[in-house]
Design a protein around this motif. Structure first.
Motif, PDB file in Angstrom:
ATOM      1  N   ASP A 158      43.356  23.470 -46.628  1.00 16.02           N
ATOM      2  CA  ASP A 158      44.610  23.428 -46.451  1.00 16.02           C
ATOM      3  C   ASP A 158      45.306  22.788 -45.392  1.00 16.02           C
ATOM      4  O   ASP A 158      46.151  23.402 -44.596  1.00 16.02           O
ATOM      5  N   LEU A 159      44.780  21.973 -44.796  1.00 17.06           N
ATOM      6  CA  LEU A 159      44.775  21.407 -43.286  1.00 17.06           C
ATOM      7  C   LEU A 159      46.088  20.590 -43.419  1.00 17.06           C
ATOM      8  O   LEU A 159      46.914  20.455 -42.518  1.00 17.06           O
ATOM      9  N   PHE A 160      46.569  19.695 -44.401  1.00 20.94           N
ATOM     10  CA  PHE A 160      47.526  18.751 -44.700  1.00 20.94           C
ATOM     11  C   PHE A 160      48.417  19.220 -45.649  1.00 20.94           C
ATOM     12  O   PHE A 160      48.186  19.887 -46.536  1.00 20.94           O
ATOM     13  N   VAL A 161      49.723  18.649 -45.367  1.00 22.70           N
ATOM     14  CA  VAL A 161      50.801  19.114 -46.708  1.00 22.70           C
ATOM     15  C   VAL A 161      50.302  18.405 -48.021  1.00 22.70           C
ATOM     16  O   VAL A 161      50.505  18.969 -49.045  1.00 22.70           O
ATOM     17  N   ASP A 162      49.554  17.287 -47.666  1.00 27.25           N
ATOM     18  CA  ASP A 162      49.253  16.325 -48.702  1.00 27.25           C
ATOM     19  C   ASP A 162      47.925  15.637 -48.520  1.00 27.25           C
ATOM     20  O   ASP A 162      48.257  14.564 -47.752  1.00 27.25           O
ATOM     21  N   ALA A 163      46.774  16.391 -48.484  1.00 27.38           N
ATOM     22  CA  ALA A 163      45.523  15.659 -48.215  1.00 27.38           C
ATOM     23  C   ALA A 163      45.146  14.228 -48.920  1.00 27.38           C
ATOM     24  O   ALA A 163      44.679  13.365 -48.380  1.00 27.38           O
ATOM     25  N   ASP A 164      45.804  14.005 -50.124  1.00 33.68           N
ATOM     26  CA  ASP A 164      45.594  12.792 -50.926  1.00 33.68           C
ATOM     27  C   ASP A 164      46.376  11.599 -50.101  1.00 33.68           C
ATOM     28  O   ASP A 164      46.054  10.369 -50.305  1.00 33.68           O
ATOM     29  N   GLU A 165      47.461  12.027 -49.357  1.00 33.21           N
ATOM     30  CA  GLU A 165      48.080  10.822 -48.634  1.00 33.21           C
ATOM     31  C   GLU A 165      47.129  10.210 -47.616  1.00 33.21           C
ATOM     32  O   GLU A 165      47.423   9.215 -47.336  1.00 33.21           O
ATOM     33  N   VAL A 166      46.340  11.260 -47.059  1.00 34.18           N
ATOM     34  CA  VAL A 166      45.300  10.663 -46.036  1.00 34.18           C
ATOM     35  C   VAL A 166      44.354   9.472 -46.798  1.00 34.18           C
ATOM     36  O   VAL A 166      44.120   8.523 -46.201  1.00 34.18           O
ATOM     37  N   LYS A 167      44.017   9.945 -47.728  1.00 27.38           N
ATOM     38  CA  LYS A 167      43.186   8.923 -48.775  1.00 27.38           C
ATOM     39  C   LYS A 167      43.843   7.727 -49.149  1.00 27.38           C
ATOM     40  O   LYS A 167      43.237   6.503 -48.635  1.00 27.38           O
ATOM     41  N   ASN A 168      45.159   7.759 -49.226  1.00 29.62           N
ATOM     42  CA  ASN A 168      46.028   6.713 -49.591  1.00 29.62           C
ATOM     43  C   ASN A 168      46.297   5.743 -48.410  1.00 29.62           C
ATOM     44  O   ASN A 168      46.370   4.388 -48.621  1.00 29.62           O
ATOM     45  N   ILE A 209      53.018  13.840 -33.719  1.00 27.72           N
ATOM     46  CA  ILE A 209      52.461  14.555 -34.857  1.00 27.72           C
ATOM     47  C   ILE A 209      53.299  15.726 -35.493  1.00 27.72           C
ATOM     48  O   ILE A 209      53.740  16.635 -34.847  1.00 27.72           O
ATOM     49  N   LYS A 210      53.470  15.490 -36.825  1.00 28.53           N
ATOM     50  CA  LYS A 210      54.506  16.472 -37.436  1.00 28.53           C
ATOM     51  C   LYS A 210      53.884  17.777 -38.103  1.00 28.53           C
ATOM     52  O   LYS A 210      52.563  17.402 -38.807  1.00 28.53           O
ATOM     53  N   TYR A 211      54.086  18.885 -38.033  1.00 26.67           N
ATOM     54  CA  TYR A 211      53.680  20.123 -38.884  1.00 26.67           C
ATOM     55  C   TYR A 211      54.918  20.531 -39.564  1.00 26.67           C
ATOM     56  O   TYR A 211      55.951  20.383 -39.214  1.00 26.67           O
ATOM     57  N   ASN A 212      54.572  21.160 -40.743  1.00 27.66           N
ATOM     58  CA  ASN A 212      55.433  21.983 -41.523  1.00 27.66           C
ATOM     59  C   ASN A 212      55.641  23.252 -40.884  1.00 27.66           C
ATOM     60  O   ASN A 212      54.885  23.710 -39.798  1.00 27.66           O
ATOM     61  N   ASP A 213      56.477  24.190 -41.664  1.00 30.07           N
ATOM     62  CA  ASP A 213      56.714  25.604 -41.174  1.00 30.07           C
ATOM     63  C   ASP A 213      55.564  26.321 -41.238  1.00 30.07           C
ATOM     64  O   ASP A 213      55.426  27.452 -40.557  1.00 30.07           O
ATOM     65  N   ASP A 214      54.552  25.881 -42.116  1.00 30.93           N
ATOM     66  CA  ASP A 214      53.161  26.737 -42.354  1.00 30.93           C
ATOM     67  C   ASP A 214      52.066  26.144 -41.393  1.00 30.93           C
ATOM     68  O   ASP A 214      51.100  26.688 -41.542  1.00 30.93           O
ATOM     69  N   GLY A 215      52.412  25.203 -40.515  1.00 30.61           N
ATOM     70  CA  GLY A 215      51.470  24.540 -39.531  1.00 30.61           C
ATOM     71  C   GLY A 215      50.667  23.662 -40.233  1.00 30.61           C
ATOM     72  O   GLY A 215      49.409  23.352 -39.628  1.00 30.61           O
ATOM     73  N   LEU A 217      49.628  19.785 -41.397  1.00 30.03           N
ATOM     74  CA  LEU A 217      49.898  18.482 -40.948  1.00 30.03           C
ATOM     75  C   LEU A 217      50.663  17.592 -41.807  1.00 30.03           C
ATOM     76  O   LEU A 217      50.205  17.501 -42.984  1.00 30.03           O
ATOM     77  N   HIS A 218      51.699  16.987 -41.396  1.00 31.05           N
ATOM     78  CA  HIS A 218      52.351  15.694 -42.188  1.00 31.05           C
ATOM     79  C   HIS A 218      51.515  14.580 -41.584  1.00 31.05           C
ATOM     80  O   HIS A 218      51.187  14.410 -40.577  1.00 31.05           O
ATOM     81  N   VAL A 219      51.371  13.430 -42.748  1.00 30.37           N
ATOM     82  CA  VAL A 219      50.808  12.271 -42.155  1.00 30.37           C
ATOM     83  C   VAL A 219      51.651  11.107 -42.971  1.00 30.37           C
ATOM     84  O   VAL A 219      52.067  11.566 -44.047  1.00 30.37           O
ATOM     85  N   SER A 220      51.722  10.038 -42.246  1.00 28.91           N
ATOM     86  CA  SER A 220      52.653   8.929 -42.813  1.00 28.91           C
ATOM     87  C   SER A 220      52.100   7.614 -42.310  1.00 28.91           C
ATOM     88  O   SER A 220      51.059   7.715 -41.423  1.00 28.91           O
ATOM     89  N   GLU A 221      52.531   6.518 -42.656  1.00 29.03           N
ATOM     90  CA  GLU A 221      52.182   5.390 -42.197  1.00 29.03           C
ATOM     91  C   GLU A 221      52.107   5.092 -40.675  1.00 29.03           C
ATOM     92  O   GLU A 221      51.216   4.560 -39.843  1.00 29.03           O
ATOM     93  N   GLN A 222      53.344   5.675 -39.989  1.00 27.43           N
ATOM     94  CA  GLN A 222      53.375   5.699 -38.708  1.00 27.43           C
ATOM     95  C   GLN A 222      52.345   6.759 -37.861  1.00 27.43           C
ATOM     96  O   GLN A 222      52.297   6.381 -36.700  1.00 27.43           O
ATOM     97  N   SER A 223      51.966   7.760 -38.442  1.00 29.31           N
ATOM     98  CA  SER A 223      51.128   8.640 -37.683  1.00 29.31           C
ATOM     99  C   SER A 223      49.855   8.649 -38.061  1.00 29.31           C
ATOM    100  O   SER A 223      48.919   9.317 -37.390  1.00 29.31           O
ATOM    101  N   ILE A 224      49.138   8.112 -39.029  1.00 27.37           N
ATOM    102  CA  ILE A 224      47.865   8.177 -39.632  1.00 27.37           C
ATOM    103  C   ILE A 224      46.698   7.946 -38.492  1.00 27.37           C
ATOM    104  O   ILE A 224      45.713   8.620 -38.508  1.00 27.37           O
ATOM    105  N   GLU A 225      47.278   6.864 -37.792  1.00 31.97           N
ATOM    106  CA  GLU A 225      46.153   6.376 -36.741  1.00 31.97           C
ATOM    107  C   GLU A 225      46.016   7.444 -35.534  1.00 31.97           C
ATOM    108  O   GLU A 225      44.776   7.937 -35.042  1.00 31.97           O
TER     109      GLU A 225
END
Length: 254
Positions: A158-168, A209-215, A217-225
């Motif tokens: 449960d490390l990411f808000v949406d781990a599938d977004e890392v894969k994408n 690097i962005k985190y939600n209120d539950d700690g 990780l958010h990930v986006s095109e700008q932050s993935i690397e």
């Protein structure tokens, strides 16, 4: 000759600096070459090629040196574009004639040069040409498997808000696949103390690097690397003058 000039052997890493006079090494059972060796060694009698068409589509050629009471030595060369049934100039020109390679100039010939991309001895693979090694063993497929496996681990943690977004976002991008494979191998993301300290340092240093209120990780095109870098502990600070660096290759001290 790279093998003759090599004076250092480094552990294989998905991201590697210029090798210069160094070789890389990796256990054979961590590569698909392990399956190739088992296939070769399973044949008591070697299979002979009976016509030139059987060579077309080959992607490597392997030389086996057998010494009594010693492990076999294998050298591998990736087939180049010049390997064909056309006349070429090279180290050796040979014609298939009655199942025998015969030197000839004006017929269909095969080129075998004197270089080696990697070799294997005593359960280790030693790499002279990393690009050809990875291409010959189709490492991209292996890195894509690493991507899928580590994303599953991210989900379990449960490390990411949406781990599938890392894969994408990683997708089939070779640079990102390499980095994510490094993340998997280093395993820092499995250490709760490391992750907690990462969040503290990121906030104190103002990293993007962005985190939600539950700690999570958010990930986006700008932050993935950047996220992949810090998960592999690749944002470092000099002990001498406190300068910070993003690195692709590092070696532990001691």
């Amino acid at each position: 000759n790279k093998i003759n000039s090599a004076n250092t052997v480094l552990d294989y890493d998905f991201n590697t600096a210029d090798l210069d006079d160094s070789l890389l090494k990796i256990p054979v059972n961590e590569t698909d070459f392990d399956f190739m060796l088992k296939s070769i060694e399973a044949d008591v009698e070697p299979k002979f090629i009976e016509n030139e068409q059987e060579l077309l589509g080959s992607w490597v050629y392997i030389t086996r040196l057998v010494v009594k009471n010693k492990p076999s030595f294998y050298s591998v060369r990736k087939v180049s574009d010049s390997w064909s049934t056309k006349k070429v100039n090279g180290f050796a020109n040979a014609l298939f004639s009655n199942n025998v390679l015969v030197d000839i100039k004006d017929e269909n010939v095969f080129r075998i040069d004197g270089k080696v991309d990697f070799f294997s001895y005593n359960e280790q693979v030693f790499i002279a040409n990393k690009v050809n090694f990875e291409s010959a063993l189709n490492f991209r497929v292996g890195m894509e498997k690493n991507r899928d496996q580590v994303v599953l681990e991210f989900k379990k943690q449960d490390l990411f808000v949406d781990a599938d977004e890392v894969k994408n976002l990683v997708g089939s991008n070779l640079k990102r696949l390499r980095k994510l494979s490094q993340v998997k191998n280093s395993g820092y993301y499995r250490d709760p103390l490391y992750l907690a300290q990462l969040k503290v340092v990121s906030e104190n240093e103002g990293w993007d690097i962005k985190y939600n209120d539950d700690g999570k990780l958010h990930v986006s095109e700008q932050s993935i690397e950047l996220v992949l870098k810090v998960l592999n502990n690749d944002r470092l600070k000099s002990m001498i003058n406190q300068e910070g660096f993003d690195v692709d290759v590092k070696h532990k001290i001691g």
